[in-house]
Design a protein around this motif. Structure first.
Motif, PDB file in Angstrom:
ATOM      1  N   GLU A  19     106.815 -61.791  40.557  1.00 33.16           N
ATOM      2  CA  GLU A  19     107.632 -62.062  39.376  1.00 33.16           C
ATOM      3  C   GLU A  19     107.712 -63.559  39.074  1.00 33.16           C
ATOM      4  OE1 GLU A  19     108.520 -59.711  37.569  1.00 33.16           O
ATOM      5  OE2 GLU A  19     108.696 -57.917  38.793  1.00 33.16           O
ATOM      6  N   GLY A  20     106.561 -64.208  38.980  1.00 34.71           N
ATOM      7  CA  GLY A  20     106.602 -65.634  38.700  1.00 34.71           C
ATOM      8  C   GLY A  20     105.284 -66.182  38.179  1.00 34.71           C
ATOM      9  N   ASN A  21     105.299 -67.470  37.910  1.00 35.61           N
ATOM     10  CA  ASN A  21     104.138 -68.207  37.425  1.00 35.61           C
ATOM     11  C   ASN A  21     103.736 -69.199  38.515  1.00 35.61           C
ATOM     12  OD1 ASN A  21     102.290 -69.889  36.197  1.00 35.61           O
ATOM     13  ND2 ASN A  21     103.493 -70.241  34.351  1.00 35.61           N
ATOM     14  N   PRO A  22     102.686 -68.913  39.278  1.00 38.65           N
ATOM     15  CA  PRO A  22     102.351 -69.763  40.422  1.00 38.65           C
ATOM     16  C   PRO A  22     101.809 -71.133  40.047  1.00 38.65           C
ATOM     17  CG  PRO A  22     100.664 -68.096  40.111  1.00 38.65           C
ATOM     18  CD  PRO A  22     101.779 -67.761  39.165  1.00 38.65           C
ATOM     19  N   ASN A  23     101.167 -71.246  38.880  1.00 37.67           N
ATOM     20  CA  ASN A  23     100.580 -72.522  38.465  1.00 37.67           C
ATOM     21  C   ASN A  23     100.282 -72.462  36.972  1.00 37.67           C
ATOM     22  OD1 ASN A  23      97.516 -74.372  39.274  1.00 37.67           O
ATOM     23  ND2 ASN A  23      99.457 -75.080  38.466  1.00 37.67           N
ATOM     24  N   GLY A  24     101.151 -73.057  36.170  1.00 39.09           N
ATOM     25  CA  GLY A  24     100.981 -73.017  34.725  1.00 39.09           C
ATOM     26  C   GLY A  24      99.937 -73.999  34.231  1.00 39.09           C
ATOM     27  N   ASP A  25      99.300 -73.652  33.123  1.00 36.02           N
ATOM     28  CA  ASP A  25      98.298 -74.513  32.493  1.00 36.02           C
ATOM     29  C   ASP A  25      98.953 -75.244  31.322  1.00 36.02           C
ATOM     30  OD1 ASP A  25      96.188 -75.712  31.224  1.00 36.02           O
ATOM     31  OD2 ASP A  25      94.872 -73.969  31.289  1.00 36.02           O
ATOM     32  N   ILE A  43      94.921 -70.976  41.131  1.00 37.98           N
ATOM     33  CA  ILE A  43      95.861 -72.011  41.551  1.00 37.98           C
ATOM     34  C   ILE A  43      95.021 -73.232  41.899  1.00 37.98           C
ATOM     35  CG2 ILE A  43      97.597 -72.737  43.225  1.00 37.98           C
ATOM     36  CD1 ILE A  43      98.356 -69.859  43.647  1.00 37.98           C
ATOM     37  N   THR A  44      95.269 -74.351  41.249  1.00 35.82           N
ATOM     38  CA  THR A  44      94.438 -75.524  41.472  1.00 35.82           C
ATOM     39  C   THR A  44      94.756 -76.172  42.823  1.00 35.82           C
ATOM     40  OG1 THR A  44      95.986 -77.059  40.429  1.00 35.82           O
ATOM     41  CG2 THR A  44      94.382 -75.964  38.988  1.00 35.82           C
ATOM     42  N   ASP A  45      93.754 -76.867  43.348  1.00 27.15           N
ATOM     43  CA  ASP A  45      93.957 -77.610  44.584  1.00 27.15           C
ATOM     44  C   ASP A  45      94.984 -78.718  44.376  1.00 27.15           C
ATOM     45  OD1 ASP A  45      91.936 -78.704  42.841  1.00 27.15           O
ATOM     46  OD2 ASP A  45      91.524 -80.204  44.373  1.00 27.15           O
ATOM     47  N   VAL A  46      95.024 -79.298  43.165  1.00 27.95           N
ATOM     48  CA  VAL A  46      95.982 -80.362  42.865  1.00 27.95           C
ATOM     49  C   VAL A  46      97.412 -79.838  42.973  1.00 27.95           C
ATOM     50  CG1 VAL A  46      96.783 -81.957  41.080  1.00 27.95           C
ATOM     51  CG2 VAL A  46      94.336 -81.565  41.385  1.00 27.95           C
ATOM     52  N   CYS A  47      97.636 -78.618  42.512  1.00 25.64           N
ATOM     53  CA  CYS A  47      98.960 -78.002  42.603  1.00 25.64           C
ATOM     54  C   CYS A  47      99.412 -77.883  44.057  1.00 25.64           C
ATOM     55  CB  CYS A  47      98.914 -76.629  41.928  1.00 25.64           C
ATOM     56  SG  CYS A  47     100.381 -75.603  42.190  1.00 25.64           S
ATOM     57  N   GLN A 136      89.285 -81.014  52.254  1.00 25.68           N
ATOM     58  CA  GLN A 136      88.963 -80.637  50.886  1.00 25.68           C
ATOM     59  C   GLN A 136      89.390 -79.188  50.650  1.00 25.68           C
ATOM     60  OE1 GLN A 136      87.876 -82.866  48.707  1.00 25.68           O
ATOM     61  NE2 GLN A 136      87.694 -84.452  50.275  1.00 25.68           N
ATOM     62  N   LEU A 137      90.070 -78.960  49.541  1.00 27.91           N
ATOM     63  CA  LEU A 137      90.543 -77.622  49.174  1.00 27.91           C
ATOM     64  C   LEU A 137      89.822 -77.152  47.915  1.00 27.91           C
ATOM     65  CD1 LEU A 137      94.397 -78.129  49.577  1.00 27.91           C
ATOM     66  CD2 LEU A 137      92.913 -76.841  51.123  1.00 27.91           C
ATOM     67  N   ALA A 138      89.495 -75.869  47.881  1.00 28.90           N
ATOM     68  CA  ALA A 138      88.956 -75.265  46.668  1.00 28.90           C
ATOM     69  C   ALA A 138      90.106 -74.628  45.896  1.00 28.90           C
ATOM     70  CB  ALA A 138      87.905 -74.215  47.006  1.00 28.90           C
ATOM     71  N   MET A 139      89.865 -74.272  44.653  1.00 29.00           N
ATOM     72  CA  MET A 139      90.896 -73.604  43.862  1.00 29.00           C
ATOM     73  C   MET A 139      91.159 -72.210  44.430  1.00 29.00           C
ATOM     74  SD  MET A 139      89.922 -74.729  39.956  1.00 29.00           S
ATOM     75  CE  MET A 139      91.360 -73.942  39.260  1.00 29.00           C
ATOM     76  N   TYR A 184      96.637 -64.545  46.285  1.00 29.15           N
ATOM     77  CA  TYR A 184      95.600 -65.545  46.040  1.00 29.15           C
ATOM     78  C   TYR A 184      94.957 -65.965  47.365  1.00 29.15           C
ATOM     79  CZ  TYR A 184      97.532 -66.192  41.329  1.00 29.15           C
ATOM     80  OH  TYR A 184      97.975 -66.011  40.047  1.00 29.15           O
ATOM     81  N   ARG A 185      93.666 -66.181  47.310  1.00 31.00           N
ATOM     82  CA  ARG A 185      92.904 -66.607  48.482  1.00 31.00           C
ATOM     83  C   ARG A 185      92.327 -67.988  48.202  1.00 31.00           C
ATOM     84  NH1 ARG A 185      87.632 -66.192  50.405  1.00 31.00           N
ATOM     85  NH2 ARG A 185      87.378 -65.549  52.589  1.00 31.00           N
ATOM     86  N   MET A 186      92.573 -68.928  49.103  1.00 31.42           N
ATOM     87  CA  MET A 186      92.086 -70.303  48.944  1.00 31.42           C
ATOM     88  C   MET A 186      91.369 -70.720  50.215  1.00 31.42           C
ATOM     89  SD  MET A 186      94.315 -73.774  48.187  1.00 31.42           S
ATOM     90  CE  MET A 186      94.416 -73.536  46.419  1.00 31.42           C
ATOM     91  N   VAL A 187      90.261 -71.444  50.075  1.00 32.99           N
ATOM     92  CA  VAL A 187      89.507 -71.891  51.246  1.00 32.99           C
ATOM     93  C   VAL A 187      89.489 -73.414  51.280  1.00 32.99           C
ATOM     94  CG1 VAL A 187      88.076 -69.825  51.229  1.00 32.99           C
ATOM     95  CG2 VAL A 187      87.269 -71.874  50.056  1.00 32.99           C
ATOM     96  N   GLY A 188      89.271 -73.955  52.487  1.00 30.32           N
ATOM     97  CA  GLY A 188      89.224 -75.392  52.657  1.00 30.32           C
ATOM     98  C   GLY A 188      88.381 -75.764  53.862  1.00 30.32           C
TER      99      GLY A 188
END
Length: 327
Positions: A19-25, A43-47, A136-139, A184-188
Motif C-alpha cells: 500500500e505505498g509508492n516505493p520510489n516516485g518518478d 527502484i533506482t539505486d540512487v533512491c 555498485q548497485l543495480a536498479m 523487488y529484487r536488487m543486485v549489487g
C-alpha cells in the motif's frame, strides 16, 4: 564473522512494499517508477543510496552527499586545506593531477559514502578527481508488473486567506498513487580492487549491509506505505576477481510468487549453491552468517514426489524461527 575486504562479493537484496509508492518518478507526477516496456516496478539505486546515507548519518558517519545545506565545493575545499595548508587551488595539467591524488585519499578518509560508493569530486577550485566506489548497485525490479491506483485526498490545512471560506480542497489531479503489493529484487557487487583504493574497511562493509537491511524502518512515510528488507544473500568469492560470472551468483537466488500476490506469505525463496569458488552467506539481524537450510537448497537429483525437499522452495521466504517476520 567479519567481511573480507580483499575478496569479490556479489549480493542479492529483496524488499517489498504494501500500500505505498516505493520510489516516485518526479518527471511523471511522482507516479511509482515502472519500466514502460513491460510494466515492472523499478527502484533506482540512487533512491536506496539516499536511504543508506541517511541511516549512516544517524549512526554518526560523515557523508559528502548529505541533506544538510552544505555545498560540496566547500567540503572539498576543507579537505584540500588539510592536505595542503596553503590552500592552493587546483592547477592544470600533470601538476593538477598530482594534487588530486592526496586530496582523493583525504576525501575517502573523511566521508564514508565516498569510501563505499565513490564520488564525482571534480567540481570547484579544489578538485579531488573521479573516485570510483567499490560497491555498485543495480536498479531494483519488481517480480511482476505492478498495478497503480490513484486516490484523491482532501486538504484542510489553510495556507492563504483566500482559502478561509472553503471547508477543504482536493489534492491535484494525480492525488496519492500507490501499489497494493510488490516485491523487488536488487543486485549489487563489491570490488576489492576499488575497495583498496578507497581504503574501505570490514567495519565499513558491515555498516553498509546493516544500513541496507534496516534503513527502510527509518524512512517511514504514509506515501511509501510499509516497506522492508526480506533478505540479503551474499556470495563471497575465494579470490579478488572470482572464478565465475556475476550472473551465476545473482541468478542463484530465486524468488517466486503469484502475479496476484498481496503479501510476502505467498513468496518462495530458493538458493542454488555450487558456483565455483563461492561461499554463500546470509546477512540478517545477527549480522553475517553462513547461509543455512532455513533459506536455501542445494542442487540435487530430483526426489520423489511429495518429499518435503523435492521442490527446494521455502514457503513464505525463510522458515528460520530465529528470523523475525519482516519489520
Amino acid at each position: 564473522m567479519n567481511f573480507p575486504t580483499d575478496k569479490r562479493m556479489d549480493f542479492v537484496l529483496v524488499v517489498d512494499v504494501t500500500e505505498g509508492n516505493p520510489n516516485g518518478d518526479p518527471m511523471r507526477n511522482n507516479t511509482p517508477r515502472t519500466d514502460p516496456y513491460d510494466g515492472h516496478g523499478l527502484i533506482t539505486d540512487v533512491c536506496v543510496k539516499r536511504k543508506i546515507r541517511d541511516y549512516l548519518t544517524d549512526e554518526g558517519a560523515e557523508m559528502l552527499i548529505t541533506r544538510e545545506p552544505v555545498a560540496i565545493n566547500d567540503l572539498l575545499a576543507q579537505v584540500a586545506k588539510t592536505v595542503d595548508p596553503t590552500g592552493a587551488a587546483a592547477k592544470k595539467g600533470k601538476l593538477g593531477l598530482d594534487q588530486q591524488a592526496p586530496r582523493a585519499a583525504a576525501v575517502c578518509k573523511r566521508f564514508m559514502d565516498v569510501r563505499l560508493f565513490g564520488a564525482m569530486a571534480e567540481t570547484g577550485d579544489y578538485k579531488a578527481g573521479r573516485i570510483r566506489g567499490p560497491i555498485q548497485l543495480a536498479m531494483g525490479r519488481s517480480l511482476h508488473p505492478v498495478r497503480i491506483s490513484k486516490h484523491q485526498v482532501t486538504r484542510v490545512a489553510v495556507t492563504d486567506d483566500k482559502e478561509l471560506e472553503k471547508p477543504g480542497t482536493m489534492s491535484d489531479e494525480h492525488g496519492r498513487q500507490i501499489i497494493r503489493y510488490a516485491a523487488y529484487r536488487m543486485v549489487g557487487t563489491y570490488s576489492p580492487r576499488m575497495g583498496a583504493k578507497t581504503s574501505v574497511s570490514a567495519d565499513d562493509l558491515n555498516l553498509f549491509f546493516t544500513a541496507l537491511q534496516r534503513c527502510w524502518a527509518r524512512d517511514r512515510a504514509s506515501a511509501r506505505g510499509v516497506m522492508g528488507c526480506r533478505g540479503i544473500w551474499i556470495a563471497i568469492h575465494e579470490t579478488e576477481d572470482g572464478l565465475c560470472h556475476a550472473s551465476d551468483t545473482h541468478n542463484a537466488v530465486r524468488v517466486t510468487m503469484p502475479a496476484t500476490a498481496t503479501s510476502w506469505d505467498e513468496a518462495s525463496v530458493t538458493l542454488t549453491k555450487g558456483q565455483r569458488g563461492v561461499t554463500w552467506h546470509y546477512f540478517g539481524w545477527d549480522g553475517l552468517e553462513l547461509a543455512t537450510l532455513h533459506h536455501e537448497r542445494f542442487p540435487k537429483a530430483p526426489m520423489a514426489a511429495g518429499s518435503p525437499t523435492a521442490t527446494g522452495a521455502v514457503p513464505g521466504g525463510w522458515s528460520n524461527p530465529t528470523q523475525p517476520e519482516g519489520w
